[in-house]
Scaffold this motif. Structure first.
Motif, PDB file in Angstrom:
ATOM      1  N   GLN A  40      -4.418  -5.540  11.420  1.00  0.00           N
ATOM      2  CA  GLN A  40      -3.009  -5.270  11.962  1.00  0.00           C
ATOM      3  C   GLN A  40      -2.396  -6.541  12.558  1.00  0.00           C
ATOM      4  N   THR A 135      -3.665   6.951  11.925  1.00  0.00           N
ATOM      5  CA  THR A 135      -3.680   7.229  10.491  1.00  0.00           C
ATOM      6  C   THR A 135      -5.077   7.826   9.823  1.00  0.00           C
ATOM      7  N   ARG A 186      -0.700   1.790   2.180  1.00  0.00           N
ATOM      8  CA  ARG A 186      -0.742   0.773   3.045  1.00  0.00           C
ATOM      9  C   ARG A 186      -0.037  -0.455   2.549  1.00  0.00           C
ATOM     10  N   SER A 189      -1.515  -3.092   0.267  1.00  0.00           N
ATOM     11  CA  SER A 189      -2.436  -1.771   0.096  1.00  0.00           C
ATOM     12  C   SER A 189      -3.784  -2.450   0.140  1.00  0.00           C
TER      13      SER A 189
END
Length: 341
Positions: A40, A135, A186, A189
């Protein structure tokens, strides 16, 4: 007037908040994001000008910051971390690991430069409390599925079927479906196509290690034992463990040829109570909070790939070594098991 400048695409909200606190001190603050991604996190350049010459810092911006992140993110003495919330414990770890400082979106900061000293602590903001990885791929039930997917993909070169992931991880098909869907949805992805081709494996491994490192102490707590037979870690290097047991951490690295002298022995143990009794009988183990032998519940019901010399898959060994929180083994971890750097 508060001034925050951007020389690239708009920064995430937590970066905006962190920089706005510095700007509120009367400084001119700039952020330029780079293309590098680490899970992230993104890399960039932080510029601060307080009347004189601008001060430039390399920066890693990540909404979360686990102990594993502090070790894995690429950094040096001129690198600062920008994050949602940096606790005092994490701030000390940043210092111990050789970071140059940090800025968080609650208003805390520790920065040093030629003629620049910023030290702000004790600020809090409920809106920017450190975010947990909520998640599906990174929850307590989702982590074994994501691990099975990553380990099998590395070993076999393909993503297993959802039923195969359920069989290895021990998760329900519903949980596997949620994990696969989340990875596909996501942005960008992690999975695509009819056969769920894995993309950006390094980034997904980083996120997995970060989440596992944060959850392991409570989700997969370990017990310590002393052995009447195995007196030192090297005594186990040639031991044949029961089928349900796999070596992890330093002992796994040593069995795979790394130049390391283990200080303890970590064993990941799956299976039923009989497997545990067999291991205890084999080593004549006795519970001891200071014992060198550590038994940790296995992450998965069944190993997702064939073991190499009775060691856990590479990804789990790498996470184990990070959990030791020992900077001395960083070079060995990177050399033998890879890193995001």
């Amino acid at each position: 007037m508060d001034t925050v400048e951007h020389r690239s695409q708009d920064a995430p909200a937590f970066i905006e908040r962190a920089l706005s606190h510095l700007a509120a001190l009367g400084m001119r603050v700039g952020w330029s994001g780079h293309a590098d991604e680490y899970g992230q996190a993104v890399s960039g350049t932080l510029t601060i000008q307080d009347g004189g010459q601008p001060h430039t810092f390399s920066a890693i911006a990540s909404p979360s910051n686990t102990k594993a992140d502090v070790a894995m993110f690429p950094h040096g003495r001129d690198t600062v971390l920008i994050s949602e919330r940096v606790t005092q414990t994490r701030a000390q770890q940043l210092k111990d690991r050789g970071w140059g400082g940090y800025v968080d979106s609650s208003g805390n900061a520790s920065l040093r430069g030629d003629g620049l000293v910023i030290e702000i602590t004790g600020q809090s903001n409920s809106r920017s409390a450190q975010q947990s990885t909520a998640t599906a791929p990174f929850t307590r039930t989702g982590l074994p599925v994501t691990f099975s997917l990553l380990a099998a993909n590395e070993h076999f070169g393909i993503t297993p079927s959802q039923r195969a992931l359920a069989d290895s991880s021990g998760a329900s098909l519903g949980t596997v479906n949620r994990v696969i869907r989340a990875l596909r949805e996501r942005t960008p992805s992690f999975l695509e196509g009819k056969h769920n081709e894995l993309l950006r494996r390094s980034a997904l491994e980083h996120e997995w290690i970060s989440a596992y490192s944060a959850m392991q102490p409570t989700a997969w707590p370990e017990e310590r034992f002393t052995s009447d037979i195995w007196k030192k870690p090297s005594d186990l290097l040639d031991v044949s463990l029961p089928p349900a047991a796999l070596f992890g951490s330093e002992i796994a690295a040593a069995r795979l040829g790394a130049p390391i002298r283990p200080a303890s022995v970590l064993i990941h143990l799956s299976g039923n109570a009989g497997d545990r009794r067999e291991l205890i009988r084999q080593g004549r183990l006795r519970k001891d909070e200071q014992g060198m032998i550590r038994i940790r519940p296995a992450l998965c019901k069944n190993p997702p790939v064939p073991s190499n010399n009775r060691t856990a898959p590479r990804l789990l060994v790498r996470a184990d070594l990070l959990l030791e929180d020992d900077p001395r083994i960083d070079e060995i971890r990177t050399q033998f098991f890879g890193d995001d750097r």
